[in-house]
Design a protein around this motif. Structure first.
Motif, short mmCIF file in Angstrom:
data_model
loop_
_atom_site.label_atom_id
_atom_site.label_comp_id
_atom_site.label_asym_id
_atom_site.label_seq_id
_atom_site.Cartn_x
_atom_site.Cartn_y
_atom_site.Cartn_z
N SER A 184 0.84 -1.20 0.00
CA SER A 184 0.00 0.00 0.00
C SER A 184 0.87 1.25 0.00
N CYS A 185 0.26 2.39 -0.28
CA CYS A 185 1.01 3.66 -0.29
C CYS A 185 1.68 3.93 1.06
N PRO A 186 0.97 3.76 2.20
CA PRO A 186 1.62 4.02 3.49
C PRO A 186 2.86 3.14 3.72
N VAL A 187 2.81 1.90 3.24
CA VAL A 187 3.96 1.01 3.40
C VAL A 187 5.14 1.52 2.59
N VAL A 188 4.88 1.93 1.34
CA VAL A 188 5.95 2.45 0.49
C VAL A 188 6.51 3.75 1.07
N VAL A 189 5.63 4.60 1.61
CA VAL A 189 6.07 5.84 2.24
C VAL A 189 7.03 5.53 3.41
N ALA A 190 6.66 4.53 4.22
CA ALA A 190 7.51 4.15 5.35
C ALA A 190 8.87 3.66 4.86
N LYS A 191 8.89 2.91 3.77
CA LYS A 191 10.16 2.40 3.22
C LYS A 191 11.03 3.55 2.72
N LEU A 226 4.67 11.58 -0.22
CA LEU A 226 5.02 11.40 1.19
C LEU A 226 3.98 12.01 2.12
N SER A 227 3.29 13.03 1.67
CA SER A 227 2.29 13.69 2.52
C SER A 227 0.89 13.16 2.29
N GLY A 228 0.72 12.17 1.41
CA GLY A 228 -0.60 11.62 1.10
C GLY A 228 -1.18 10.81 2.24
N LYS A 229 -2.47 10.56 2.17
CA LYS A 229 -3.18 9.76 3.15
C LYS A 229 -3.71 8.49 2.49
N GLN A 230 -3.52 7.38 3.15
CA GLN A 230 -3.97 6.10 2.63
C GLN A 230 -3.55 5.92 1.17
N GLN A 231 -4.55 5.70 0.28
CA GLN A 231 -4.24 5.45 -1.14
C GLN A 231 -4.53 6.66 -2.03
N ASP A 232 -4.63 7.86 -1.45
CA ASP A 232 -5.00 9.01 -2.27
C ASP A 232 -3.89 9.47 -3.21
N GLN A 233 -2.70 8.91 -3.10
CA GLN A 233 -1.62 9.24 -4.02
C GLN A 233 -1.22 8.03 -4.87
N CYS A 234 -2.15 7.09 -5.05
CA CYS A 234 -1.80 5.86 -5.78
C CYS A 234 -1.55 6.13 -7.26
N GLY A 235 -2.01 7.28 -7.78
CA GLY A 235 -1.75 7.61 -9.18
C GLY A 235 -0.44 8.36 -9.37
N ASN A 236 0.21 8.68 -8.27
CA ASN A 236 1.48 9.40 -8.32
C ASN A 236 2.57 8.49 -8.89
N GLN A 292 4.66 3.72 -8.19
CA GLN A 292 5.15 2.59 -8.98
C GLN A 292 6.68 2.51 -8.95
N LYS A 293 7.33 3.67 -9.15
CA LYS A 293 8.79 3.69 -9.22
C LYS A 293 9.41 3.25 -7.89
N ALA A 294 8.88 3.77 -6.78
CA ALA A 294 9.44 3.44 -5.46
C ALA A 294 9.18 1.98 -5.11
#
Length: 532
Positions: free
Chosen positions: A433-440, A471-481, A485-487
């Motif tokens: 999920s986005c939060p997991v990738v943000v944490a990484k 990095l400042s997104g909430k849940q999956q609201d930045q999944c189109g960023n 995919q790259k990270a």
């Protein structure tokens, strides 16, 4: 595949009676960890064969494949001739099986091969440590070493996680050192086998210390301090009968190893004996490596569990802060399990703090802390000497900031190694999920030398605004960023390079959502998951 040549005595071996190899049933009962690792490469072979419509022979008792990547695990063993490691011995059968496993683990993907090599070698080490007899343990350690040297484990040395490799090689070397300190004849180890083992350990030492020279600047050299030899008593190595008997022209490489009659360093027709380094300070036994050692304060009193607990916690916090090692790796280095560690670190577990001496974490942590203290003092001394030499030879009086440059160079090398990992495409399905990738991302940016600019470049020169929004997104609201995919691909390569297993949550995501997380945004501004 295998880098080893067949033994010079191969012609005589063909006429001798053959010996059955290690069976999968015996592997399952005697070496359960290695059996588990073998099951994984067997499953890969059976799946590939099914997809291609090609039959694969299987073992009736276990259902596992007996021929993997053209390596036949049912092939009879050739006679070892006059080798001290007897053909019918458990150590020899274990050696040949492990050697074949390394061959069978090769698929052409160097990152994947490195992971499979490590899994097999660490599993084998775990099984060796469960053997009760010192003689049996020694014979299996020798088999482990022969298998590694004969194969070459290029993928592991070139692309494997240096920290995990270093720990594994250290474990094996320390076990050898403990046994070599004993009166080997008294524990059932023949002197010829002892000398044979010293030869192979010398070959292992030489191989590990030339990794960078062999595979390039991105690879790491390793130590293998397997024996203590006092430096004042240097002497020319005595000729070993096995080595002398092995002199001769080597035969062409064997596609599937069946014998270890040859001595190390003799495979290319050479006559020299492998050099065993005796000048390394680390070869000298340290106080904490001796039996009966206890940690003491400056006043000579034994350190209490509370003191060790506090020192260990400060060391863990320091490693987390500078990104040198995680708590999990520190626990692995100590050789204790998580439950044992947690019980020790909780002072409420014991009514009397001295009862914690019975917990293995106390002695393991004390030895680790002493070794860290010794290494830091040694590094500080070396750095001071180096600085003095530079100051003496400098014409300008200026000293370059070597440490800062070194951290930046190491960070660049790390990123290059990550991006070089194969088998993960840019369009791979996303199972984090986005939060997991943000944490990484945030965790990766805490590593020494890593900057946000370096990460942006590593992710394909993405825009810094895109990264900040993600990095400042909430849940999956930045999944189109584009960062998502790259990270994800970048950290998936990092996971493979470090040989880490998939998390429980990751496996759950793969099962529940095979297509992966969506990167599609609804027109109304809500993020949706696309179902197929």
């Amino acid at each position: 595949m295998s880098s080893a040549a067949a033994p010079p005595a191969a012609a005589a071996a063909t006429a001798a009676a053959k010996v059955p190899p290690l069976s999968l049933s015996t592997l399952k009962t005697r070496y359960p960890n290695l059996y588990q690792a073998y099951s994984q490469i067997s499953a890969r072979q059976l799946n590939c064969a099914c997809d291609m419509g090609e039959p694969t022979p299987t073992d009736a008792a276990t259902g596992l494949a007996t021929k993997i990547m053209c390596i036949d695990f049912t092939q009879q063993l050739a006679d070892n001739g006059d080798s001290p490691l007897k053909t019918e011995s458990d150590g020899n059968k274990f050696c040949i099986f492990l050697w074949k496993m390394l061959d069978a683990s090769e698929s052409g993907s160097i990152g994947g091969d490195a992971c499979r090599f490590f899994d097999a070698l660490y599993a084998a080490y775990q099984d060796i440590m469960k053997l009760n007899s010192t003689a049996a343990k020694f014979e299996h350690l020798l088999g482990w070493t022969i298998a590694v040297c004969s194969h070459g484990i290029r993928a592991l040395l070139e692309r494997g996680d240096p920290d995990r490799n270093r720990i594994l090689f250290k474990y094996i070397a320390e076990e050898f050192k403990k046994i070599f300190k004993l009166e080997t004849a008294a524990v059932g180890i023949d002197n010829g086998l002892r000398e044979f083992a010293i030869e192979w350990c010398g070959a292992m030492q030489k191989m590990l210390r030339s990794v960078k020279k062999e595979y390039g600047e991105y690879a790491e050299n390793y130590t293998f301090n397997f024996i203590y030899k006092p430096r004042p008593k240097k002497a020319a190595p005595a000729p070993v009968e096995v080595a002398a008997a092995a002199v001769g022209k080597a035969s062409p490489p064997s596609p599937s190893p069946t014998s270890v009659a040859h001595a190390p360093g003799m495979q290319q027709g050479g006559t020299g004996q492998p050099k065993v380094d005796e000048d390394d300070d680390d070869d000298e036994p340290k106080p904490w490596e001796m039996e009966g050692w206890v940690p003491r304060t400056k006043n000579g009193k034994q350190k209490s569990p509370n003191v060790i607990r506090g020192e260990l916690q400060r060391y863990i916090d320091k490693c987390k802060a500078d990104g040198t090692m995680t708590q999990t790796k520190i626990i692995e280095t100590m050789g204790v399990n998580n439950n044992t560690y947690r019980r020790f670190m909780n002072p409420k577990t014991y009514k009397d703090q001295w009862s914690a001496l019975q917990n293995g974490t106390y002695s393991s942590a004390a030895r680790l802390l002493e070794e860290v203290k010794y290494s830091e003092a040694k590094a500080k001394k070396s750095a001071g000497s180096s600085a003095k030499r530079k100051a003496a030879t400098s014409t300008t009086g200026e000293v370059a900031p070597a440490s800062k440059k070194s951290k930046k160079d190491q960070a660049t090398e790390l990123i290059n190694r990550i991006n070089a990992v194969e088998g993960v495409s840019d369009g791979s399905a996303i199972y984090d999920s986005c939060p997991v990738v943000v944490a990484k991302i945030k965790e990766f940016l805490q590593r020494d030398g890593i900057t946000k600019a370096m990460l942006l470049k590593a992710l394909g020169d993405i825009n810094s605004n895109s990264l900040n929004r993600f990095l400042s997104g909430k849940q999956q609201d930045q999944c189109g960023n584009v960062t998502y995919q790259k990270a994800y691909v970048f950290f998936e390569k990092l996971r493979i390079m470090e040989g880490k297993a998939k998390s429980t949550k990751r496996l759950s995501n793969e099962e529940q959502n095979p297509q992966g997380f969506s990167t599609t945004k609804a027109r109304a501004g809500r993020w949706i998951k696309v179902l197929y």
